[in-house]
Write an enzyme that holds these catalytic residues in place. Sequence first.
Site, PDB file in Angstrom:
ATOM      1  N   GLY A   4      22.367   2.347  33.983  1.00 27.61           N
ATOM      2  CA  GLY A   4      23.358   2.317  32.893  1.00 27.61           C
ATOM      3  C   GLY A   4      23.313   1.021  32.108  1.00 27.61           C
ATOM      4  O   GLY A   4      23.515   1.015  30.881  1.00 27.61           O
ATOM      5  N   LEU A  22       0.833  -1.210   0.000  1.00 25.71           N
ATOM      6  CA  LEU A  22       0.000   0.000   0.000  1.00 25.71           C
ATOM      7  C   LEU A  22       0.867   1.259   0.000  1.00 25.71           C
ATOM      8  O   LEU A  22       0.746   2.122  -0.871  1.00 25.71           O
ATOM      9  CB  LEU A  22      -0.912  -0.013   1.247  1.00 25.71           C
ATOM     10  CG  LEU A  22      -1.761   1.232   1.505  1.00 25.71           C
ATOM     11  CD1 LEU A  22      -2.848   1.381   0.436  1.00 25.71           C
ATOM     12  CD2 LEU A  22      -2.445   1.167   2.884  1.00 25.71           C
ATOM     13  N   GLU A  37       1.097   0.353  10.350  1.00 27.69           N
ATOM     14  CA  GLU A  37      -0.352   0.105  10.303  1.00 27.69           C
ATOM     15  C   GLU A  37      -1.143   1.293  10.865  1.00 27.69           C
ATOM     16  O   GLU A  37      -2.180   1.127  11.503  1.00 27.69           O
ATOM     17  CB  GLU A  37      -0.699  -1.237  10.962  1.00 27.69           C
ATOM     18  CG  GLU A  37      -0.006  -2.376  10.213  1.00 27.69           C
ATOM     19  CD  GLU A  37      -0.504  -3.763  10.492  1.00 27.69           C
ATOM     20  OE1 GLU A  37      -1.703  -3.913  10.797  1.00 27.69           O
ATOM     21  OE2 GLU A  37       0.287  -4.706  10.376  1.00 27.69           O
ATOM     22  N   THR A  65       0.038   5.461  12.091  1.00 30.65           N
ATOM     23  CA  THR A  65       0.752   6.097  13.204  1.00 30.65           C
ATOM     24  C   THR A  65      -0.226   6.442  14.335  1.00 30.65           C
ATOM     25  O   THR A  65      -1.448   6.480  14.137  1.00 30.65           O
ATOM     26  CB  THR A  65       1.384   7.426  12.731  1.00 30.65           C
ATOM     27  OG1 THR A  65       0.311   8.278  12.272  1.00 30.65           O
ATOM     28  CG2 THR A  65       2.384   7.216  11.599  1.00 30.65           C
ATOM     29  N   SER A  66       0.335   6.755  15.495  1.00 28.48           N
ATOM     30  CA  SER A  66      -0.521   7.187  16.617  1.00 28.48           C
ATOM     31  C   SER A  66      -1.370   8.390  16.202  1.00 28.48           C
ATOM     32  O   SER A  66      -2.532   8.510  16.595  1.00 28.48           O
ATOM     33  CB  SER A  66       0.343   7.562  17.827  1.00 28.48           C
ATOM     34  OG  SER A  66       0.880   6.403  18.411  1.00 28.48           O
TER      35      SER A  66
HETATM   36  N1  COS Z   1     -13.488   0.330   7.036  1.00 32.77           N
HETATM   37  C1  COS Z   1     -14.201   0.374   5.910  1.00 32.77           C
HETATM   38  N2  COS Z   1     -14.284   1.480   5.136  1.00 32.77           N
HETATM   39  C2  COS Z   1     -13.597   2.558   5.544  1.00 32.77           C
HETATM   40  C3  COS Z   1     -12.816   2.568   6.706  1.00 32.77           C
HETATM   41  C4  COS Z   1     -12.783   1.396   7.458  1.00 32.77           C
HETATM   42  N3  COS Z   1     -12.048   1.329   8.571  1.00 32.77           N
HETATM   43  N4  COS Z   1     -12.237   3.777   6.845  1.00 32.77           N
HETATM   44  C5  COS Z   1     -12.647   4.522   5.810  1.00 32.77           C
HETATM   45  N5  COS Z   1     -13.460   3.771   5.018  1.00 32.77           N
HETATM   46  C6  COS Z   1     -14.143   4.216   3.807  1.00 32.77           C
HETATM   47  C7  COS Z   1     -15.004   5.416   4.162  1.00 32.77           C
HETATM   48  O1  COS Z   1     -16.285   5.016   4.620  1.00 32.77           O
HETATM   49  C8  COS Z   1     -15.071   6.149   2.842  1.00 32.77           C
HETATM   50  O2  COS Z   1     -16.010   5.493   2.014  1.00 32.77           O
HETATM   51  P1  COS Z   1     -17.315   6.287   1.492  1.00 32.77           P
HETATM   52  O3  COS Z   1     -16.768   7.373   0.622  1.00 32.77           O
HETATM   53  O4  COS Z   1     -18.086   5.247   0.750  1.00 32.77           O
HETATM   54  O5  COS Z   1     -18.000   6.817   2.720  1.00 32.77           O
HETATM   55  C9  COS Z   1     -13.716   5.891   2.202  1.00 32.77           C
HETATM   56  O6  COS Z   1     -13.224   4.699   2.847  1.00 32.77           O
HETATM   57  C10 COS Z   1     -12.755   7.045   2.419  1.00 32.77           C
HETATM   58  O7  COS Z   1     -12.625   7.295   3.807  1.00 32.77           O
HETATM   59  P2  COS Z   1     -12.096   8.663   4.385  1.00 32.77           P
HETATM   60  O8  COS Z   1     -12.804   9.798   3.722  1.00 32.77           O
HETATM   61  O9  COS Z   1     -12.142   8.584   5.872  1.00 32.77           O
HETATM   62  O10 COS Z   1     -10.579   8.662   3.869  1.00 32.77           O
HETATM   63  P3  COS Z   1      -9.408   9.683   4.171  1.00 32.77           P
HETATM   64  O11 COS Z   1      -8.601   9.783   2.930  1.00 32.77           O
HETATM   65  O12 COS Z   1      -9.929  10.915   4.802  1.00 32.77           O
HETATM   66  O13 COS Z   1      -8.436   8.955   5.238  1.00 32.77           O
HETATM   67  C11 COS Z   1      -7.427   7.673   6.909  1.00 32.77           C
HETATM   68  C12 COS Z   1      -8.654   7.988   6.034  1.00 32.77           C
HETATM   69  C13 COS Z   1      -6.494   8.837   7.160  1.00 32.77           C
HETATM   70  C14 COS Z   1      -7.996   7.215   8.216  1.00 32.77           C
HETATM   71  C15 COS Z   1      -6.685   6.538   6.172  1.00 32.77           C
HETATM   72  O14 COS Z   1      -6.060   7.041   5.023  1.00 32.77           O
HETATM   73  C16 COS Z   1      -5.673   5.821   7.017  1.00 32.77           C
HETATM   74  O15 COS Z   1      -6.011   4.953   7.811  1.00 32.77           O
HETATM   75  N6  COS Z   1      -4.387   6.147   6.816  1.00 32.77           N
HETATM   76  C17 COS Z   1      -3.295   5.416   7.434  1.00 32.77           C
HETATM   77  C18 COS Z   1      -2.836   4.362   6.507  1.00 32.77           C
HETATM   78  C19 COS Z   1      -1.999   3.360   7.176  1.00 32.77           C
HETATM   79  O16 COS Z   1      -2.380   2.759   8.171  1.00 32.77           O
HETATM   80  N7  COS Z   1      -0.846   3.123   6.601  1.00 32.77           N
HETATM   81  C20 COS Z   1       0.010   2.109   7.080  1.00 32.77           C
HETATM   82  C21 COS Z   1       0.459   1.353   5.909  1.00 32.77           C
HETATM   83  S1  COS Z   1       0.265  -0.316   5.980  1.00 32.77           S
HETATM   84  S2  COS Z   1       1.627  -0.997   7.184  1.00 32.77           S
END
Ligand code: COS
Length: 388
Positions: free
Chosen positions: A345, A126, A368, A370-371
């Site tokens: 130490g 991702l 997965e 960040t905080s």
């Molecule tokens: N389960 C199912 N669907 C989800 C969901 C979840 N947990 N979280 C969001 N969605 C859906 C939303 O419902 C939305 O769908 P609809 O448009 O149909 O309503 C869509 O996904 C987009 O969601 P949202 O608008 O909340 O997206 P954002 O771009 O604002 O961001 C965050 C969401 C920041 C929370 C997300 O990008 C995230 O978790 N980022 C961190 C990524 C990560 O963990 N990276 C680590 C890499 S893997 S080790």
Amino acid sequence: MAAGVDSDVFEQLLVAVDRFARERLIPAEKRVEEEDDIPEDIVSEMKDMGLFGLSTPEEYGGIGINVPQEARLIEALCYASLSFRSLIGTNVGIGSQGIVMDGTPEQKQSWLPAVASGDVIASFALTEPDNGSDAAGIRTAARRDGSDFVINGTKRYITNAVRAGVFTVFARTDPDKPGADGVSAFIVPADTPGITVAKPDKKLGQKGTKTSDVIFEDVRVPETAIIGGPDRINQGFRTAMKVLDRGRIHVGTMAVGQGQRMLDIATDYALERKQFGKPIGEHQLVQGLLADCQADLQAARALVRATADTFDREGKAILEASCTKYFCTEAAGRIADRALQIHGGAGYMAEYDIERLYRDIRLLRIYEGTSQIQQLVIARRTLADRMG
Ligand code: COS
């Protein structure tokens, strides 16, 4: 409640994993640190125990534990170094769960048995150089060409990429939709022409784990490689988020396993080490550090288990999973800091395990989500609930 594995069988498995962690894995930790790899005999034992297929449904050759069972079993495994968990982590979690949750029956039949046995390592692709927390902004493109898609782009920090037999790849199938809506999830065999896996990254801790860049250059896959089939085009971001929700409970559990280990090490040290004529554990300020570790640990364990039950009962737990990942990993950070402090130490010296564990667990607050991403999810959902 998802059935999971029969409770007697599960209790036996839990005892076996607990013993394996203490008797086989902990003694191998220093070797893993020095060689920056997991010894082959341990990999084979993990396969024999079925650890790669813990969460794979039984009908596809896995053990099929449910999330509450996962929350206890991964805690036991993570009493040992997180590097061992990382080897099975993508097969049990983020690498395979997209297929388990949203795959077609044919996709499950094609991939899950080999994932469960550990013959194929599944890796989750991702994150990109310019898109980590902003997962919906990914730029890797999958351009339609007849009934195929052609993937171009770079993925970054991909766990187990050098070991992978298959990637679940998130790519933009609709260039006109900038956010979450234009993203699809693909199942891409690692030997597909055009894929290059770069040399593993050098990291602060968790030696023996492997993360790398993965470069996709004109990688051609059929439309049937879309997770869930061609009709689920542009639904990949939701698959990624569902996978990460379960993953966040899993990471919270890892924090609890390591938290217990660090507290045990610090307690032993406090009983052995003498200053001012008595064990340092008899000094009240050291007792305060131990008490705070214990309180954090108990709270973290209770939260993981409650969230695992909610996920199992309701099929999702978005708010709770973020609270769990946030609290448990921050708690593990506090425990690590206090456990090292109790060592004085000695805690700063590589000779003592706490120095390595302190470095290893730092990653828990980052991967997965960040905080700060967890805080964002928690706050948004809290506000949305009130606004109706
Ligand atoms: N389960 C199912 N669907 C989800 C969901 C979840 N947990 N979280 C969001 N969605 C859906 C939303 O419902 C939305 O769908 P609809 O448009 O149909 O309503 C869509 O996904 C987009 O969601 P949202 O608008 O909340 O997206 P954002 O771009 O604002 O961001 C965050 C969401 C920041 C929370 C997300 O990008 C995230 O978790 N980022 C961190 C990524 C990560 O963990 N990276 C680590 C890499 S893997 S080790």
